[in-house]
Design an enzyme around this catalytic site. Sequence first.
Site, mmCIF file in Angstrom:
data_model
loop_
_atom_site.group_PDB
_atom_site.id
_atom_site.type_symbol
_atom_site.label_atom_id
_atom_site.label_comp_id
_atom_site.label_asym_id
_atom_site.label_seq_id
_atom_site.Cartn_x
_atom_site.Cartn_y
_atom_site.Cartn_z
ATOM 1 N N GLU A 147 0.824 -1.212 0.000
ATOM 2 C CA GLU A 147 0.000 0.000 0.000
ATOM 3 C C GLU A 147 0.862 1.268 0.000
ATOM 4 O OE1 GLU A 147 -3.302 -1.034 -0.149
ATOM 5 O OE2 GLU A 147 -3.877 -1.851 1.798
ATOM 6 N N TYR A 149 -11.971 14.821 21.670
ATOM 7 C CA TYR A 149 -10.700 14.294 21.158
ATOM 8 C C TYR A 149 -10.825 13.731 19.759
ATOM 9 C CZ TYR A 149 -7.396 15.491 24.651
ATOM 10 O OH TYR A 149 -6.547 16.227 25.417
HETATM 11 P P1 13P Z 1 0.867 -5.045 3.694
HETATM 12 O O1 13P Z 1 1.234 -6.275 4.503
HETATM 13 O O2 13P Z 1 1.354 -5.165 2.274
HETATM 14 O O3 13P Z 1 1.325 -3.794 4.386
HETATM 15 O O4 13P Z 1 -0.714 -4.989 3.636
HETATM 16 C C1 13P Z 1 -1.419 -5.053 4.840
HETATM 17 C C2 13P Z 1 -2.709 -4.336 4.795
HETATM 18 O O5 13P Z 1 -3.175 -3.849 5.792
HETATM 19 C C3 13P Z 1 -3.437 -4.235 3.520
HETATM 20 O O6 13P Z 1 -4.500 -3.349 3.642
#
Ligand code: 13P
Length: 210
Positions: free
Chosen positions: A73, A119
């Site tokens: 991501e 908050y």
């Molecule tokens: P990654 O392990 O590639 O960071 O992906 C994890 C995740 O949360 C996908 O949305």
Amino acid sequence: MTEAELRILLCDLAASLFTRGFSVGTAGNISARLADGYLMTPTNSSLGRLDPERLSKLDADFVHIGGDRPSKEVFMHRAFYLARAEAGAVVHLHSTHATAIACLAAPGDKTPIPPLTPYFVMRIGRTLPVVSYVRPGDPSMEALIAEAAREANAVLLANHGPVVSARSLADAVNAAEELEEAARLALLLHGRNARTLTPAEVDDLLTVFH
Ligand code: 13P
């Protein structure tokens, strides 16, 4: 803060999130801005068991230059850094209650969680846009997030989870925790006659704390 200190802080905060159930399995990813690029959690890594030496390092153009292969991501984080010059860190979680709201809310909704507590408003702000669902790792998410991030510190990815940015890594983690708690409150109070903060009270918080 030096890069070595930031590496240790990122792993410590990630482990704290994991230990308290904000992330399970290998869900979630975290990044932080360096003077010359970014640190990011490696793909398929557990936030509970990160090694400071193996964090992914990206250059200022988000090209992988060191450590393990970065999160799939990367573009989700890049969207925030490019849209928000002040962002120093980005935290993406699949925390349960925020993700539940991400499943209930309509894409395009900008206030899927009401302003119930100060908050939430102080950490997340006035809006929390819901971004349409796309598959995790699909680069088409970048443009959708970039557009939403121009007017918000955080977004909810439909059927997926929250992404939060802030000036510092500690602030981004605090905001992600506050968002999860606000989502839990919103679900607890759904259908009940809870008082929300008034627009004037929201304005006052944003004036005093920003
Ligand atoms: P990654 O392990 O590639 O960071 O992906 C994890 C995740 O949360 C996908 O949305």
